[in-house]
Design an enzyme around this catalytic site. Structure first.
Site, PDB file in Angstrom:
ATOM      1  CG  ASP A   1      -9.584  -9.801   6.022  1.00 36.57           C
ATOM      2  OD1 ASP A   1      -9.125  -8.643   5.940  1.00 36.57           O
ATOM      3  OD2 ASP A   1      -8.900 -10.819   5.793  1.00 36.57           O
ATOM      4  CB  ILE A   2      -9.440 -14.191   3.410  1.00 34.93           C
ATOM      5  CG1 ILE A   2      -9.493 -15.643   2.958  1.00 34.93           C
ATOM      6  CG2 ILE A   2      -8.084 -13.848   4.014  1.00 34.93           C
ATOM      7  CD1 ILE A   2      -8.550 -15.963   1.806  1.00 34.93           C
TER       8      ILE A   2
ATOM      9  CB  ILE B   1      -0.539   3.705   5.018  1.00 34.06           C
ATOM     10  CG1 ILE B   1      -1.118   3.898   3.599  1.00 34.06           C
ATOM     11  CG2 ILE B   1      -1.456   4.311   6.077  1.00 34.06           C
ATOM     12  CD1 ILE B   1      -1.321   5.318   3.167  1.00 34.06           C
TER      13      ILE B   1
ATOM     14  CE  LYS C   1      -3.500  -3.017  -5.042  1.00 33.46           C
ATOM     15  NZ  LYS C   1      -4.799  -2.726  -4.446  1.00 33.46           N
TER      16      LYS C   1
ATOM     17  CE1 TYR D   1      -0.121  -4.048  -3.578  1.00 38.68           C
ATOM     18  CE2 TYR D   1       1.822  -2.656  -3.647  1.00 38.68           C
ATOM     19  CZ  TYR D   1       0.524  -2.874  -3.237  1.00 38.68           C
ATOM     20  OH  TYR D   1      -0.131  -1.931  -2.471  1.00 38.68           O
TER      21      TYR D   1
ATOM     22  N   GLY E   1     -11.056  -6.923   2.705  1.00 37.27           N
ATOM     23  CA  GLY E   1      -9.745  -6.733   3.345  1.00 37.27           C
ATOM     24  C   GLY E   1      -9.833  -5.826   4.559  1.00 37.27           C
TER      25      GLY E   1
HETATM   26  P1  NAD Z   1      -3.041  -5.409   4.435  1.00 33.64           P
HETATM   27  O1  NAD Z   1      -2.134  -6.418   3.857  1.00 33.64           O
HETATM   28  O2  NAD Z   1      -2.769  -4.912   5.810  1.00 33.64           O
HETATM   29  O3  NAD Z   1      -4.536  -5.939   4.421  1.00 33.64           O
HETATM   30  C1  NAD Z   1      -5.058  -6.660   3.328  1.00 33.64           C
HETATM   31  C2  NAD Z   1      -6.171  -7.518   3.848  1.00 33.64           C
HETATM   32  O4  NAD Z   1      -6.641  -8.276   2.735  1.00 33.64           O
HETATM   33  C3  NAD Z   1      -5.722  -8.498   4.940  1.00 33.64           C
HETATM   34  O5  NAD Z   1      -6.514  -8.341   6.095  1.00 33.64           O
HETATM   35  C4  NAD Z   1      -5.901  -9.867   4.291  1.00 33.64           C
HETATM   36  O6  NAD Z   1      -6.359 -10.862   5.200  1.00 33.64           O
HETATM   37  C5  NAD Z   1      -6.947  -9.559   3.232  1.00 33.64           C
HETATM   38  N1  NAD Z   1      -6.916 -10.526   2.132  1.00 33.64           N
HETATM   39  C6  NAD Z   1      -5.849 -11.062   1.510  1.00 33.64           C
HETATM   40  N2  NAD Z   1      -6.248 -11.955   0.584  1.00 33.64           N
HETATM   41  C7  NAD Z   1      -7.598 -11.974   0.616  1.00 33.64           C
HETATM   42  C8  NAD Z   1      -8.593 -12.682  -0.100  1.00 33.64           C
HETATM   43  N3  NAD Z   1      -8.285 -13.588  -1.030  1.00 33.64           N
HETATM   44  N4  NAD Z   1      -9.893 -12.439   0.187  1.00 33.64           N
HETATM   45  C9  NAD Z   1     -10.226 -11.522   1.140  1.00 33.64           C
HETATM   46  N5  NAD Z   1      -9.330 -10.848   1.867  1.00 33.64           N
HETATM   47  C10 NAD Z   1      -8.032 -11.062   1.597  1.00 33.64           C
HETATM   48  O7  NAD Z   1      -3.134  -4.194   3.406  1.00 33.64           O
HETATM   49  P2  NAD Z   1      -3.416  -2.663   3.726  1.00 33.64           P
HETATM   50  O8  NAD Z   1      -2.115  -2.048   4.031  1.00 33.64           O
HETATM   51  O9  NAD Z   1      -4.547  -2.511   4.648  1.00 33.64           O
HETATM   52  O10 NAD Z   1      -3.826  -2.169   2.262  1.00 33.64           O
HETATM   53  C11 NAD Z   1      -5.164  -2.090   1.849  1.00 33.64           C
HETATM   54  C12 NAD Z   1      -5.172  -1.714   0.385  1.00 33.64           C
HETATM   55  O11 NAD Z   1      -4.469  -0.482   0.212  1.00 33.64           O
HETATM   56  C13 NAD Z   1      -4.474  -2.736  -0.504  1.00 33.64           C
HETATM   57  O12 NAD Z   1      -5.218  -2.882  -1.684  1.00 33.64           O
HETATM   58  C14 NAD Z   1      -3.130  -2.122  -0.778  1.00 33.64           C
HETATM   59  O13 NAD Z   1      -2.656  -2.495  -2.030  1.00 33.64           O
HETATM   60  C15 NAD Z   1      -3.430  -0.639  -0.732  1.00 33.64           C
HETATM   61  N6  NAD Z   1      -2.267   0.118  -0.339  1.00 33.64           N
HETATM   62  C16 NAD Z   1      -1.766   0.045   0.922  1.00 33.64           C
HETATM   63  C17 NAD Z   1      -0.645   0.791   1.257  1.00 33.64           C
HETATM   64  C18 NAD Z   1      -0.046   0.751   2.629  1.00 33.64           C
HETATM   65  O14 NAD Z   1       1.032   1.326   2.829  1.00 33.64           O
HETATM   66  N7  NAD Z   1      -0.681   0.112   3.608  1.00 33.64           N
HETATM   67  C19 NAD Z   1      -0.039   1.625   0.296  1.00 33.64           C
HETATM   68  C20 NAD Z   1      -0.558   1.628  -0.997  1.00 33.64           C
HETATM   69  C21 NAD Z   1      -1.694   0.910  -1.296  1.00 33.64           C
HETATM   70  C1  AKB Z   2       3.917  -1.795   0.072  1.00 31.20           C
HETATM   71  O1  AKB Z   2       5.006  -1.405   0.543  1.00 31.20           O
HETATM   72  O2  AKB Z   2       3.776  -2.797  -0.614  1.00 31.20           O
HETATM   73  C2  AKB Z   2       2.713  -0.916   0.326  1.00 31.20           C
HETATM   74  C3  AKB Z   2       2.524   0.028  -0.799  1.00 31.20           C
HETATM   75  C4  AKB Z   2       3.334   1.259  -0.874  1.00 31.20           C
HETATM   76  O3  AKB Z   2       1.731  -0.222  -1.661  1.00 31.20           O
HETATM   77  N1  AKB Z   2       2.875  -0.262   1.577  1.00 31.20           N
END
Ligand code: NAD
Ligand code: AKB
Length: 314
Positions: free
Chosen positions: A36-37, A171, A145, A141, A10
């Site tokens: 990434d996918i 974030i 998790k 989701y 990802g």
């Molecule tokens: P994002 O959605 O921006 O990125 C996720 C990436 O995963 C994307 O680039 C997508 O193409 C890739 N993806 C989706 N399905 C896939 C698959 N089958 N195979 C390979 N890649 C695949 O998410 P993010 O905000 O960068 O978050 C990264 C991690 O952090 C996640 O696990 C998310 O749950 C966790 N997280 C994020 C936040 C936030 O606010 N951004 C908060 C809490 C937790």
């Molecule tokens: C979402 O809103 O789904 C993410 C998270 C808090 O995991 N930014």
């Protein structure tokens, strides 16, 4: 430079884009394999296409690049997850269990697994949510998790693997637009403030949520991964507090720099998701075990976001 070979899944996402760069600064660009996918432009180092549901391809990449550590970021976030719950379960949970099993069989002990405030639910205390508490999430989701945290803990206890995890708040970063989450508004609002001086918010004005600025999120991740294994008491996932604010509070903060900025509220289904999450978090375990300390408050985030986005747009 440390002799590790790291795979990031990802890597094209909101966090992955920045984390990949940070890891390359620490370990050297050739040692950090972004995946990434979807194909992404990672000129600064190796990139491979990997659908995390494809076990054969995962094993091939681990062997080809002699991977020693994994940052498993790939997931479908809270809002998008609701459009296709079974696919979300597959990507967020089944692929994670497969990843754990492949790593166990290949002798890869050290893995980073990001969890989220979405593991909290209606029965979780909303204020200063404790590390150990009731977890009854309502989104697929959040359920995936939370279950993923338990599987991480299981592999640590049963197979002595070294899986480390934080429950990220929402974030905020200027490097890319988030998509598919419930907390995305806290990034969108800056783009709209600069571009249109107006924002239509899909959460209601007083919906308080915990948030974290990208530099703090990246530093927390790296500090947790560097901490001595013996100091870690939480092997599900560490609470991280960040800072808590509502749409109205961040609007008022941005207005200090952009006086003409206006906002309207049109809550949609994401408002209900946000209602089930905590307002503020107790992260004393992270502070005690590995020295976590927040740096960016709302005013610092706002000034930095506006400055960085203005630079990008000129
Ligand atoms: P994002 O959605 O921006 O990125 C996720 C990436 O995963 C994307 O680039 C997508 O193409 C890739 N993806 C989706 N399905 C896939 C698959 N089958 N195979 C390979 N890649 C695949 O998410 P993010 O905000 O960068 O978050 C990264 C991690 O952090 C996640 O696990 C998310 O749950 C966790 N997280 C994020 C936040 C936030 O606010 N951004 C908060 C809490 C937790
Ligand atoms: C979402 O809103 O789904 C993410 C998270 C808090 O995991 N930014």
């Amino acid at each position: 430079m440390k002799k590790e070979r790291i795979l990031i899944t990802g890597a094209g996402g909101q966090i992955g884009t920045v984390l990949t760069q940070a890891l390359r600064e620490t370990y050297g660009a050739p040692a950090v394999i972004a995946s990434d996918i979807k194909r992404i432009d990672h000129n600064a180092g190796p990139f491979v296409v990997l659908d995390i549901l494809n076990r054969h391809r995962l094993e091939e990449i681990i062997d080809d690049y002699k991977i020693t550590q994994i940052y498993h970021l790939a997931a479908i976030l809270s809002a998008n997850g609701e459009w296709n719950p079974l696919k979300t379960w597959d990507v967020n949970l089944n692929a994670w269990i497969m990843m754990l099993e492949v790593c166990r069989l290949k002798g890869i002990r050290k893995i980073f697994y990001p969890s989220t405030i979405a593991v909290f639910g209606a029965t979780t205390p909303k204020e200063y949510t404790p590390q150990h508490t009731s977890l009854e999430p309502t989104t697929v989701y959040g359920i995936s998790k939370q279950t993923g945290e338990l599987w991480a803990n299981y592999y640590v206890q049963k197979y002595q693997m070294d899986i480390r995890s934080v429950r990220y708040p929402g974030i905020i970063g200027y490097q890319s637009m988030p998509q598919g989450g419930t907390t995305d508004y806290a990034v969108e609002i800056f783009h709209s403030a600069l571009k249109d001086q107006h924002y239509t918010c899909y959460l209601s004005r007083n919906k308080h949520l915990p948030m974290l600025y990208m530099p703090d999120a990246i530093r927390a991740t790296l500090e947790l991964m560097e901490a001595p294994e013996s100091s870690l008491s939480v092997r599900t996932s560490y609470n991280l507090a960040g800072i808590s604010f509502s749409p109205e509070e961040i609007f008022n903060e941005i207005k200090k720099s952009i006086p003409d900025f206006t906002i309207e509220y049109k809550p949609d289904f994401r408002d209900e998701i946000a209602s089930s999450w905590s307002h503020s978090i107790d992260d004393s375990c992270a502070r005690e075990d590995w020295g976590w300390k927040l740096e960016y408050d709302l005013s610092k985030i706002t000034l930095d976001m506006l400055e960085k986005l203005s630079q990008i747009n000129t």
